[in-house]
Motif scaffolding. Structure first.
Motif, mmCIF file in Angstrom:
data_model
loop_
_atom_site.group_PDB
_atom_site.id
_atom_site.type_symbol
_atom_site.label_atom_id
_atom_site.label_comp_id
_atom_site.label_asym_id
_atom_site.label_seq_id
_atom_site.Cartn_x
_atom_site.Cartn_y
_atom_site.Cartn_z
ATOM 1 N N LYS A 44 0.839 -1.207 0.000
ATOM 2 C CA LYS A 44 0.000 0.000 0.000
ATOM 3 C C LYS A 44 0.866 1.246 0.000
ATOM 4 C CE LYS A 44 -4.030 -2.064 2.288
ATOM 5 N NZ LYS A 44 -4.842 -2.118 3.521
ATOM 6 N N LEU A 45 1.961 1.204 0.750
ATOM 7 C CA LEU A 45 2.891 2.333 0.785
ATOM 8 C C LEU A 45 3.533 2.539 -0.583
ATOM 9 C CD1 LEU A 45 4.315 4.435 2.607
ATOM 10 C CD2 LEU A 45 6.081 2.711 3.030
ATOM 11 N N TYR A 46 3.927 1.450 -1.237
ATOM 12 C CA TYR A 46 4.531 1.562 -2.568
ATOM 13 C C TYR A 46 3.525 2.139 -3.565
ATOM 14 C CZ TYR A 46 7.704 -1.902 -0.462
ATOM 15 O OH TYR A 46 8.566 -2.573 0.365
ATOM 16 N N ARG A 47 2.281 1.690 -3.461
ATOM 17 C CA ARG A 47 1.248 2.189 -4.371
ATOM 18 C C ARG A 47 1.040 3.687 -4.182
ATOM 19 N NH1 ARG A 47 -4.669 0.371 -3.073
ATOM 20 N NH2 ARG A 47 -4.297 2.003 -1.534
ATOM 21 N N GLN A 48 1.011 4.125 -2.930
ATOM 22 C CA GLN A 48 0.834 5.550 -2.657
ATOM 23 C C GLN A 48 1.995 6.374 -3.197
ATOM 24 O OE1 GLN A 48 0.305 5.692 1.579
ATOM 25 N NE2 GLN A 48 -1.659 4.642 1.521
ATOM 26 N N ALA A 49 3.178 5.768 -3.270
ATOM 27 C CA ALA A 49 4.350 6.467 -3.792
ATOM 28 C C ALA A 49 4.365 6.484 -5.317
ATOM 29 C CB ALA A 49 5.623 5.809 -3.269
ATOM 30 N N GLY A 50 3.403 5.804 -5.957
ATOM 31 C CA GLY A 50 3.307 5.818 -7.408
ATOM 32 C C GLY A 50 3.801 4.570 -8.095
ATOM 33 N N ALA A 51 4.153 3.518 -7.342
ATOM 34 C CA ALA A 51 4.650 2.287 -7.954
ATOM 35 C C ALA A 51 3.561 1.604 -8.757
ATOM 36 C CB ALA A 51 5.171 1.333 -6.878
ATOM 37 N N ARG A 52 3.971 0.912 -9.823
ATOM 38 C CA ARG A 52 3.038 0.112 -10.611
ATOM 39 C C ARG A 52 3.413 -1.365 -10.598
ATOM 40 N NH1 ARG A 52 1.597 2.664 -16.300
ATOM 41 N NH2 ARG A 52 -0.085 1.157 -16.064
ATOM 42 N N TYR A 53 4.645 -1.658 -10.246
ATOM 43 C CA TYR A 53 5.113 -3.039 -10.139
ATOM 44 C C TYR A 53 5.710 -3.274 -8.756
ATOM 45 C CZ TYR A 53 4.778 -4.130 -15.161
ATOM 46 O OH TYR A 53 4.320 -4.385 -16.417
ATOM 47 N N VAL A 54 5.562 -4.481 -8.247
ATOM 48 C CA VAL A 54 6.273 -4.945 -7.060
ATOM 49 C C VAL A 54 7.036 -6.193 -7.482
ATOM 50 C CG1 VAL A 54 6.079 -5.857 -4.730
ATOM 51 C CG2 VAL A 54 4.584 -3.991 -5.456
ATOM 52 N N VAL A 55 8.378 -6.145 -7.348
ATOM 53 C CA VAL A 55 9.224 -7.211 -7.892
ATOM 54 C C VAL A 55 10.202 -7.688 -6.820
ATOM 55 C CG1 VAL A 55 10.713 -7.919 -9.805
ATOM 56 C CG2 VAL A 55 9.050 -6.075 -10.140
ATOM 57 N N PRO A 56 9.798 -8.602 -5.936
ATOM 58 C CA PRO A 56 10.723 -9.121 -4.929
ATOM 59 C C PRO A 56 11.755 -10.057 -5.561
ATOM 60 C CG PRO A 56 8.652 -10.308 -4.832
ATOM 61 C CD PRO A 56 8.443 -9.188 -5.811
ATOM 62 N N VAL A 57 12.896 -10.189 -4.890
ATOM 63 C CA VAL A 57 13.922 -11.143 -5.327
ATOM 64 C C VAL A 57 13.510 -12.522 -4.837
ATOM 65 C CG1 VAL A 57 16.340 -11.817 -5.173
ATOM 66 C CG2 VAL A 57 15.730 -9.384 -5.336
ATOM 67 N N ALA A 58 13.171 -13.392 -5.763
ATOM 68 C CA ALA A 58 12.696 -14.724 -5.406
ATOM 69 C C ALA A 58 13.845 -15.659 -5.060
ATOM 70 C CB ALA A 58 11.871 -15.311 -6.555
ATOM 71 N N ALA A 59 15.020 -15.415 -5.637
ATOM 72 C CA ALA A 59 16.207 -16.226 -5.342
ATOM 73 C C ALA A 59 17.433 -15.384 -5.638
ATOM 74 C CB ALA A 59 16.211 -17.500 -6.172
ATOM 75 N N HIS A 60 18.352 -15.340 -4.684
ATOM 76 C CA HIS A 60 19.545 -14.515 -4.871
ATOM 77 C C HIS A 60 20.753 -15.414 -5.094
ATOM 78 C CE1 HIS A 60 22.085 -10.857 -4.088
ATOM 79 N NE2 HIS A 60 21.075 -10.352 -4.798
ATOM 80 N N HIS A 61 21.978 -14.836 -4.981
ATOM 81 C CA HIS A 61 23.191 -15.580 -5.293
ATOM 82 C C HIS A 61 23.482 -16.694 -4.288
ATOM 83 C CE1 HIS A 61 23.529 -12.166 -7.810
ATOM 84 N NE2 HIS A 61 24.098 -11.356 -6.940
ATOM 85 N N ASP A 62 22.713 -16.732 -3.197
ATOM 86 C CA ASP A 62 22.972 -17.728 -2.157
ATOM 87 C C ASP A 62 22.310 -19.083 -2.454
ATOM 88 O OD1 ASP A 62 20.354 -17.003 -1.848
ATOM 89 O OD2 ASP A 62 20.646 -16.000 0.082
ATOM 90 N N ASN A 63 21.584 -19.167 -3.581
ATOM 91 C CA ASN A 63 20.941 -20.430 -3.986
ATOM 92 C C ASN A 63 19.781 -20.808 -3.076
ATOM 93 O OD1 ASN A 63 20.857 -22.318 -6.032
ATOM 94 N ND2 ASN A 63 22.296 -23.743 -5.077
ATOM 95 N N PHE A 64 19.197 -19.821 -2.400
ATOM 96 C CA PHE A 64 18.106 -20.024 -1.443
ATOM 97 C C PHE A 64 16.838 -19.421 -2.041
ATOM 98 C CE2 PHE A 64 15.533 -18.876 2.250
ATOM 99 C CZ PHE A 64 15.702 -19.956 3.112
ATOM 100 N N ASP A 65 15.758 -20.199 -2.110
ATOM 101 C CA ASP A 65 14.509 -19.751 -2.740
ATOM 102 C C ASP A 65 13.535 -19.214 -1.698
ATOM 103 O OD1 ASP A 65 15.577 -20.593 -5.103
ATOM 104 O OD2 ASP A 65 14.388 -22.429 -5.245
ATOM 105 N N MET A 66 12.813 -18.143 -2.073
ATOM 106 C CA MET A 66 11.880 -17.501 -1.149
ATOM 107 C C MET A 66 10.441 -17.951 -1.409
ATOM 108 S SD MET A 66 13.984 -15.819 0.652
ATOM 109 C CE MET A 66 13.113 -14.589 1.601
ATOM 110 N N TRP A 67 10.315 -19.253 -1.761
ATOM 111 C CA TRP A 67 8.981 -19.839 -1.898
ATOM 112 C C TRP A 67 9.091 -21.333 -1.576
ATOM 113 C CZ3 TRP A 67 12.180 -19.115 -6.065
ATOM 114 C CH2 TRP A 67 12.312 -20.152 -6.986
#
Length: 579
Positions: A44-67
């Protein structure tokens, strides 16, 4: 946690040195303060700031998945924290009407973790194997490989075959679970076929896009632009790339436009609103996504500003030394008239296509907003213009034109633009074009009331929504007042059009055979709870005679999105009652 000999090294001093590896840190991931409520609050905060996309990092260089990763079952957020982090972000993003994307940097991890397969070369732990040498943790650390270059991955990369296959499976799993609108790999699609298969899987499984939804990418030398439609727009259809409506390209630099998989070059043209590309008479193949390839003679040129409405003519701002030189300007900038319809206020004053407005009432102007502000402040009085016509300065007086009176308050007690009694306004029926109104009902726009944050509005980022009033028959109009509320939502940004069509006209308000452009209102600026704008004409003359009035709304924050106006009331005052 670092290469041997490169301080600082992460360790704990107990009776002896105890080294902490990546696997130990992964097991500590529990995200105790992150839950669905937190994701909702942040989006909601991002939307109020004018964002149109939310793009979290699903997996970084550590080979660990966020799902809850099917192909990385031990090293993911569900395994260590019992939380589907990507799922929480997606749910919050969709609930707030934004686009959801996923980013994956995991293709680089097989190289970044190569150090884990070694051991200290000197010191008290010389020869003691690092964690990567333990076969039971190979699913995290991978296998020894000949390349440990930490640079960006790309299509040219070659990784361990099992890792490439695991990467492809994980990315397909990620796409299947969350159906993202954007998939980002922090570089080109890696591993040749494995990376490209992931991109193809994204497009081949689109089940929520439309042919009007266009995605853009470009090649590394920046000479080719790809515009991909999510679906076939129709046989022989015209694709309108409205993103370019914010600016204009130099068509001389555009060498060809083709549809990938089709041998024929496509016809294209450009107007004030979009770049228009005509597709083949038949789809060359069955697919969920059709990439259109735009090839430029050199690097994709900087886009020139799009035309906007000024005194019913189309004008754009001149930017940069090259643009100035084209029109013989020594100073920086000016306002160029690119189209001057014969019946427009600009034409009646003697302005012509190619004129460059350089001053208004003695003040230098570089922006269309500068000119509009001076005109509105003059409240219909004569405007003294200086124009550059073929490198000669000429004076022109503008006497008859439309302008805006604006009033901003923290309470709806308007004095300059008072809310009129029902008996003093023209009755009208309300309808709208475009996406459904996300708040309120359309008939609230003519109920004579202003209630904070209660008015109808299009969702954030919508730039195609249009409100329409039907007066029943063509009637003389003196003024058109529009009221809005809700802090940033009180700002008004729209173009007003009129029409005398016998039946309800089409939604294309830019169609000059159907609509007459009246004025563009852009009151983005100070934040107040309530705002009123009143559209008027010089010497209290009527604005014209129209049956249909259309407000083509645009977002009030940012160039490509953000919050839309929450309109509370629209009032049309009859011409015979003008004072």
């Amino acid at each position: 946690m670092s290469r041997h000999g490169s301080p600082p090294r992460l360790h704990c001093l107990l009776d002896s040195v105890v080294l902490i590896g990546c696997k130990d840190l992964c097991k500590l991931f529990t995200a105790p303060k992150f839950d669905q409520a937190q994701a909702d609050r942040l989006v909601k905060l991002y939307r109020q700031a004018g964002a149109r996309y939310v793009v979290p990092v699903a997996a970084h260089h550590d080979n660990f998945d966020m799902w809850d990763s099917k192909f990385q079952p031990r090293w993911n957020s569900m395994a260590t924290a019992g939380k589907d982090v990507c799922g929480m972000w997606q749910q919050a993003t969709v609930a707030n009407g934004l686009h959801f994307g996923v980013a994956s940097h995991v293709a680089r991890s097989f190289r970044w973790l190569q150090t884990s397969h070694g051991a200290d070369q000197t010191g008290p732990l010389k020869g003691v194997p690092y964690d990567g040498q333990d076969p039971q943790d190979a699913d995290l650390y991978g296998v020894p490989w000949h390349s440990s270059d930490p640079g960006y991955e790309g299509p040219q990369d070659v990784g361990p075959p099992a890792f490439e296959k695991n990467f492809e499976d994980r990315m397909k799993d990620l796409i299947d679970r969350y159906h993202p609108d954007l998939y980002y790999t922090d570089g080109g699609p890696p591993f040749k076929s494995a990376g490209l298969n992931g991109v193809a899987h994204l497009y081949n499984n689109i089940d929520h896009g439309s042919a009007a939804d266009i995605r853009f990418t470009r090649n590394k030398p920046n000479t080719i632009l790809y515009a991909t439609t999510l679906g076939w727009p129709g046989d022989g259809a015209v694709v309108k790339i409205k993103t370019l409506g914010k600016a204009r390209i130099d068509l001389k630099s555009l060498q060809s436009v083709t549809l990938l998989g089709s041998p024929d070059k496509l016809k294209f043209s450009q107007d004030a609103g979009s770049l228009q590309i005509t597709l083949p008479a038949k789809a060359p193949y069955a697919c969920n996504a059709y990439p259109i390839k735009l090839v430029f003679a050199d690097k994709i040129p900087k886009l020139k500003p799009a035309a906007r409405l000024l005194w019913q003519a189309q004008a754009r701002e001149i930017e940069g030394a090259e643009d100035c030189a084209t029109y013989g300007l020594s100073a920086d900038g000016g306002v160029l008239l690119v189209d001057v319809p014969a019946a427009s206020d600009a034409a009646k004053a003697g302005l012509k296509i190619g004129d460059v407005l350089v001053s208004c009432n003695g003040k230098e102007v570089k922006l269309i907003a500068d000119v509009s502000a001076i005109a509105d402040q003059s409240s219909g009085r004569k405007l003294t213009l200086t124009i550059n016509r073929q490198q000669k300065l000429l004076p022109i007086d503008l006497i008859d034109y439309t302008y805006v009176v604006r009033e901003n308050l923290w309470k709806p007690e308007f004095k300059k633009v008072p809310v009129a009694e029902a008996s003093a306004i023209l009755p009208a029926r309300v309808s709208f074009f475009g996406p459904g109104l996300s708040k309120g009902a359309a008939d609230l726009l003519v109920d004579g009331k202003i209630d904070c944050n209660r008015g109808p509005t299009f969702a954030n980022g919508v730039d195609t929504g249009k409100y329409m009033l039907d007066l029943g028959e063509a009637k003389s109009i003196a003024r058109i007042n529009t009221y809005a509320s809700g802090n940033t939502h009180a700002r008004q940004s729209f173009t007003l059009y009129g029409s005398n069509a016998a039946d309800k006209p089409c939604s294309d308000a830019a169609n000059i055979s159907v609509y007459t452009p009246i004025i563009t209102v852009d009151s983005r600026g100070e934040r107040t709870e309530y705002e009123a704008t009143s559209i008027r004409r010089s010497a209290d003359q009527p604005l014209g005679s129209f049956r249909w009035l259309v407000w083509a709304a645009t977002p009030t924050m940012g160039e490509i999105g953000g919050q839309n106006t929450t309109f509370e009331e629209m009032q049309v005052l009859p011409g015979q009652e003008a004072k």
